[in-house]
Design a protein around this motif. Structure first.
Motif, PDB file in Angstrom:
ATOM      1  N   LYS A  91       0.842  -1.207   0.000  1.00 30.79           N
ATOM      2  CA  LYS A  91       0.000   0.000   0.000  1.00 30.79           C
ATOM      3  C   LYS A  91       0.878   1.259   0.000  1.00 30.79           C
ATOM      4  CE  LYS A  91      -3.954   1.804   2.556  1.00 30.79           C
ATOM      5  NZ  LYS A  91      -4.708   1.676   3.817  1.00 30.79           N
ATOM      6  N   GLN A  92       1.908   1.161   0.849  1.00 24.89           N
ATOM      7  CA  GLN A  92       2.841   2.289   0.925  1.00 24.89           C
ATOM      8  C   GLN A  92       3.639   2.428  -0.368  1.00 24.89           C
ATOM      9  OE1 GLN A  92       3.246   4.615   3.345  1.00 24.89           O
ATOM     10  NE2 GLN A  92       1.478   3.690   4.376  1.00 24.89           N
ATOM     11  N   ARG A  93       4.015   1.205  -0.872  1.00 26.42           N
ATOM     12  CA  ARG A  93       4.892   1.199  -2.066  1.00 26.42           C
ATOM     13  C   ARG A  93       4.177   1.820  -3.269  1.00 26.42           C
ATOM     14  NH1 ARG A  93       7.238   1.574  -5.882  1.00 26.42           N
ATOM     15  NH2 ARG A  93       8.692   0.238  -6.996  1.00 26.42           N
ATOM     16  N   TYR A  94       2.891   1.467  -3.450  1.00 23.45           N
ATOM     17  CA  TYR A  94       2.157   1.933  -4.637  1.00 23.45           C
ATOM     18  C   TYR A  94       1.271   3.147  -4.349  1.00 23.45           C
ATOM     19  CZ  TYR A  94       3.868  -2.446  -6.475  1.00 23.45           C
ATOM     20  OH  TYR A  94       4.693  -3.447  -6.863  1.00 23.45           O
ATOM     21  N   HIS A  95       1.478   3.775  -3.192  1.00 21.69           N
ATOM     22  CA  HIS A  95       0.711   4.993  -2.881  1.00 21.69           C
ATOM     23  C   HIS A  95       1.182   6.126  -3.797  1.00 21.69           C
ATOM     24  CE1 HIS A  95      -0.954   8.325  -0.502  1.00 21.69           C
ATOM     25  NE2 HIS A  95      -1.811   7.399  -0.073  1.00 21.69           N
ATOM     26  N   PRO A  96       0.216   6.927  -4.307  1.00 26.70           N
ATOM     27  CA  PRO A  96       0.603   8.014  -5.239  1.00 26.70           C
ATOM     28  C   PRO A  96       1.598   8.994  -4.634  1.00 26.70           C
ATOM     29  CG  PRO A  96      -1.769   7.723  -5.166  1.00 26.70           C
ATOM     30  CD  PRO A  96      -1.232   6.857  -4.123  1.00 26.70           C
ATOM     31  N   LYS A  97       1.555   9.169  -3.301  1.00 24.35           N
ATOM     32  CA  LYS A  97       2.444  10.140  -2.679  1.00 24.35           C
ATOM     33  C   LYS A  97       3.804   9.555  -2.317  1.00 24.35           C
ATOM     34  CE  LYS A  97      -1.159  13.081  -0.766  1.00 24.35           C
ATOM     35  NZ  LYS A  97      -1.804  13.560   0.448  1.00 24.35           N
ATOM     36  N   ASN A  98       3.973   8.253  -2.650  1.00 28.19           N
ATOM     37  CA  ASN A  98       5.234   7.592  -2.301  1.00 28.19           C
ATOM     38  C   ASN A  98       6.371   8.220  -3.129  1.00 28.19           C
ATOM     39  OD1 ASN A  98       7.241   5.899  -1.574  1.00 28.19           O
ATOM     40  ND2 ASN A  98       6.242   4.023  -2.264  1.00 28.19           N
ATOM     41  N   PRO A  99       7.389   8.777  -2.462  1.00 31.92           N
ATOM     42  CA  PRO A  99       8.470   9.451  -3.204  1.00 31.92           C
ATOM     43  C   PRO A  99       9.477   8.483  -3.828  1.00 31.92           C
ATOM     44  CG  PRO A  99       8.909   9.567  -0.853  1.00 31.92           C
ATOM     45  CD  PRO A  99       7.605   8.853  -1.003  1.00 31.92           C
ATOM     46  N   ALA A 100       9.253   7.182  -3.581  1.00 34.67           N
ATOM     47  CA  ALA A 100      10.230   6.207  -4.066  1.00 34.67           C
ATOM     48  C   ALA A 100      10.342   6.249  -5.600  1.00 34.67           C
ATOM     49  CB  ALA A 100       9.814   4.822  -3.570  1.00 34.67           C
ATOM     50  N   ASP A 101       9.175   6.339  -6.276  1.00 36.02           N
ATOM     51  CA  ASP A 101       9.174   6.352  -7.746  1.00 36.02           C
ATOM     52  C   ASP A 101       9.910   7.586  -8.289  1.00 36.02           C
ATOM     53  OD1 ASP A 101       7.920   4.009  -8.073  1.00 36.02           O
ATOM     54  OD2 ASP A 101       5.913   4.852  -8.439  1.00 36.02           O
ATOM     55  N   LEU A 102       9.603   8.672  -7.578  1.00 34.30           N
ATOM     56  CA  LEU A 102      10.230   9.936  -8.006  1.00 34.30           C
ATOM     57  C   LEU A 102      11.752   9.885  -7.824  1.00 34.30           C
ATOM     58  CD1 LEU A 102       9.773  12.850  -9.005  1.00 34.30           C
ATOM     59  CD2 LEU A 102       9.538  13.545  -6.611  1.00 34.30           C
ATOM     60  N   LEU A 103      12.145   9.327  -6.674  1.00 37.72           N
ATOM     61  CA  LEU A 103      13.588   9.204  -6.405  1.00 37.72           C
ATOM     62  C   LEU A 103      14.244   8.269  -7.412  1.00 37.72           C
ATOM     63  CD1 LEU A 103      13.556   8.878  -2.489  1.00 37.72           C
ATOM     64  CD2 LEU A 103      14.429  10.795  -3.824  1.00 37.72           C
ATOM     65  N   ALA A 104      13.520   7.159  -7.750  1.00 31.13           N
ATOM     66  CA  ALA A 104      14.065   6.225  -8.748  1.00 31.13           C
ATOM     67  C   ALA A 104      14.205   6.922 -10.107  1.00 31.13           C
ATOM     68  CB  ALA A 104      13.145   5.019  -8.839  1.00 31.13           C
ATOM     69  N   THR A 105      13.202   7.752 -10.431  1.00 29.74           N
ATOM     70  CA  THR A 105      13.230   8.487 -11.709  1.00 29.74           C
ATOM     71  C   THR A 105      14.407   9.462 -11.735  1.00 29.74           C
ATOM     72  OG1 THR A 105      10.823   8.356 -11.689  1.00 29.74           O
ATOM     73  CG2 THR A 105      11.803   9.879 -13.276  1.00 29.74           C
ATOM     74  N   ILE A 106      14.601  10.135 -10.556  1.00 27.35           N
ATOM     75  CA  ILE A 106      15.709  11.099 -10.451  1.00 27.35           C
ATOM     76  C   ILE A 106      17.034  10.348 -10.616  1.00 27.35           C
ATOM     77  CG2 ILE A 106      16.932  12.635  -8.851  1.00 27.35           C
ATOM     78  CD1 ILE A 106      14.095  13.320  -7.677  1.00 27.35           C
ATOM     79  N   LYS A 107      17.126   9.156  -9.994  1.00 25.49           N
ATOM     80  CA  LYS A 107      18.367   8.378 -10.059  1.00 25.49           C
ATOM     81  C   LYS A 107      18.645   7.908 -11.498  1.00 25.49           C
ATOM     82  CE  LYS A 107      20.936   4.733  -7.901  1.00 25.49           C
ATOM     83  NZ  LYS A 107      20.886   3.417  -7.323  1.00 25.49           N
ATOM     84  N   GLU A 108      17.565   7.525 -12.178  1.00 24.62           N
ATOM     85  CA  GLU A 108      17.724   7.054 -13.577  1.00 24.62           C
ATOM     86  C   GLU A 108      18.188   8.198 -14.487  1.00 24.62           C
ATOM     87  OE1 GLU A 108      13.979   5.383 -14.694  1.00 24.62           O
ATOM     88  OE2 GLU A 108      14.230   3.642 -13.366  1.00 24.62           O
ATOM     89  N   SER A 109      17.802   9.405 -14.118  1.00 15.69           N
ATOM     90  CA  SER A 109      18.152  10.569 -14.950  1.00 15.69           C
ATOM     91  C   SER A 109      19.588  11.027 -14.740  1.00 15.69           C
ATOM     92  CB  SER A 109      17.213  11.748 -14.627  1.00 15.69           C
ATOM     93  OG  SER A 109      15.887  11.346 -14.756  1.00 15.69           O
ATOM     94  N   MET A 110      20.202  10.538 -13.674  1.00 12.28           N
ATOM     95  CA  MET A 110      21.565  10.979 -13.346  1.00 12.28           C
ATOM     96  C   MET A 110      22.577  10.179 -14.147  1.00 12.28           C
ATOM     97  SD  MET A 110      21.070  11.141  -9.217  1.00 12.28           S
ATOM     98  CE  MET A 110      22.788  10.957  -8.865  1.00 12.28           C
ATOM     99  N   SER A 111      23.708  10.873 -14.496  1.00 12.86           N
ATOM    100  CA  SER A 111      24.831  10.147 -15.115  1.00 12.86           C
ATOM    101  C   SER A 111      25.766   9.674 -13.991  1.00 12.86           C
ATOM    102  CB  SER A 111      25.572  11.063 -16.093  1.00 12.86           C
ATOM    103  OG  SER A 111      26.112  12.158 -15.383  1.00 12.86           O
ATOM    104  N   ASN A 112      26.807   8.936 -14.409  1.00  9.90           N
ATOM    105  CA  ASN A 112      27.665   8.292 -13.396  1.00  9.90           C
ATOM    106  C   ASN A 112      28.451   9.280 -12.517  1.00  9.90           C
ATOM    107  OD1 ASN A 112      26.787   5.796 -14.123  1.00  9.90           O
ATOM    108  ND2 ASN A 112      28.423   5.496 -15.624  1.00  9.90           N
ATOM    109  N   ASP A 113      28.863  10.387 -13.082  1.00  7.18           N
ATOM    110  CA  ASP A 113      29.689  11.320 -12.293  1.00  7.18           C
ATOM    111  C   ASP A 113      28.859  12.399 -11.579  1.00  7.18           C
ATOM    112  OD1 ASP A 113      28.940  12.293 -14.667  1.00  7.18           O
ATOM    113  OD2 ASP A 113      30.843  13.289 -15.155  1.00  7.18           O
TER     114      ASP A 113
END
Lengths: 177, 233
Positions: A91-113
């Protein structure tokens, strides 16, 4: 008639033999009685003993089954508890307000350095501070993040270096969709 | 088993002032005759018995046990027959038919002895009694002897009275007390004189090798009388 003289009281041979016969007859009668009882009730006794054995074996099995049943119920309770916990997590994982997805998206957008210095959220407004090697690098991150469409009004607010050798600290601001 | 083949064994232990005599009788009721298959006379060399008191139980026990083992008398009926001054017996004439012991015996003797009174005969005025006694402590002596030697003791009796009973058996239905008294009086009150030597062979088959002396024959007659009386009980 002349009486017999005996200075002691004892059983005469005739009486002794009579008692001996009586004891033998009683002994034989008792033995015969026991044999008859055994013959009449022998089969019943045999079945009773067999059933006793079976009952004993079944009782042992029942004891083992009861232990297994208790273990099953204990494990069932643990499973139920784990399922409840898992449901909460989901429930927490798939909650719309869960910042995990956003953080994962931010991480995917980052390059290695690149590396995140800080993320601050205030209601729907989010501010990301990123260490980037150059300004182009910071814009590349901005482009990647825009493509995800998780954030709107994404813009670079500031970018500065402390000195020539240090990395550039870029601050981004956006609204969570 | 004795009852099964209808053969009884009797051991007679006859204690006299000077000797101990052991008899082994076999009573086959089918033949209606006793068989004497064991006889042993032991003289008291070292005063093993003194006035019928067993003073050397070890020697007497050994003698009895050896005799019992030698003749396989372990399951026999045992009789102790006594004679001598410690076991007095006599014939008394009294005017009353049913006198009490106080009227016949002195107080002191009455306390020290067990008494047995037997009415034999009555005529118009007098009544003839056979009276015999045994010292009280002797009974315990003989019971202990029986216990030590594992004897099946059925009787402790006087040696004289069974002879009266033998006389009765001898005459059977023709027995008359008056004739008994007459015979006794004719023989100076010696009951053993009423029986001849042939009486032994009439009642008993001797299955022993040795020849018996006259005194031994008289004692044997008394032992036969004792067993004859017991077998008819």
């Amino acid at each position: 008639m002349i009486k017999k003289i005996n200075f002691i009281q004892s059983l005469s041979p005739k009486n002794q033999e009579w008692y001996r016969k009586l004891i033998i007859i009683l002994g034989i009668s008792c033995a015969w009685l026991l044999i008859m009882i055994g013959a009449v009730h022998g089969t019943q006794l045999y079945y009773w003993l067999t059933l006793q054995k079976k009952s004993h074996a079944l009782m042992q099995e029942i004891t083992a089954l009861q232990a297994a049943e208790q273990e099953y119920h204990e494990k069932l309770a643990i499973e139920k508890m784990l399922r409840e916990q898992l449901a909460k997590l989901s429930k927490q994982r798939y909650h719309p307000k869960n910042p995990a997805d956003l953080l994962a998206t931010i991480k995917e957008s980052m390059s290695n350095d690149q590396e995140i210095i800080a993320i601050a959220q205030k209601k729907k407004k989010i501010e990301i501070t990123l260490n980037a090697s150059s300004l182009n690098d910071a814009f590349a991150f901005l482009d990647h993040l825009k493509k995800t469409k998780k954030l709107s009004e994404l813009q670079l607010i500031s970018a500065h270096k402390k000195n020539e050798t240090s990395k550039m600290a870029a601050v981004f601001q956006a609204i969570i969709v | 088993m004795q009852g099964a083949n209808k053969v009884r064994n009797f051991t007679v232990i006859a204690l006299a002032p000077t000797n101990l005599t052991l008899y082994a009788f076999n009573d086959d009721r089918k033949k209606d005759r006793l068989v004497l298959h064991g006889h042993e006379r032991i003289a008291y060399i070292n005063h093993e018995i003194n006035s019928l008191v067993i003073t050397n139980p070890t020697a007497i026990d050994a003698a009895v046990q050896n005799f019992i083992t030698a003749h396989s008398l372990q399951k026999s009926y045992s009789i102790i027959s006594l004679s001598g001054p410690s076991c007095p017996a006599q014939l008394i004439v009294h005017p009353q038919k049913d006198p009490s012991l106080d009227q016949l015996v002195a107080q002191e003797d009455r306390n020290n002895y067990y008494w047995n009174l037997n009415h034999l005969y009555s005529d118009d005025n007098d009544h003839l009694f056979h009276i015999c006694a045994l010292k009280k402590e002797l009974i315990l002596h003989y019971l202990l002897l029986a216990y030590r030697c594992s004897l099946n003791l059925i009787t402790i009796t006087n040696q004289q009275l069974p002879l009266f009973l033998l006389y009765q058996i001898l005459y059977a239905n023709a027995f008359r007390p008056s004739q008994l008294v007459a015979d006794i009086q004719n023989n100076q009150n010696q009951i053993d004189r009423l029986f001849s030597r042939e009486m032994i062979y009439r009642f008993t088959q001797l299955a022993i090798d040795k020849k018996l002396s006259k005194s031994e024959e008289i004692d044997l007659l008394a032992a036969i009388a004792t067993v004859m009386h017991e077998r008819n009980q």
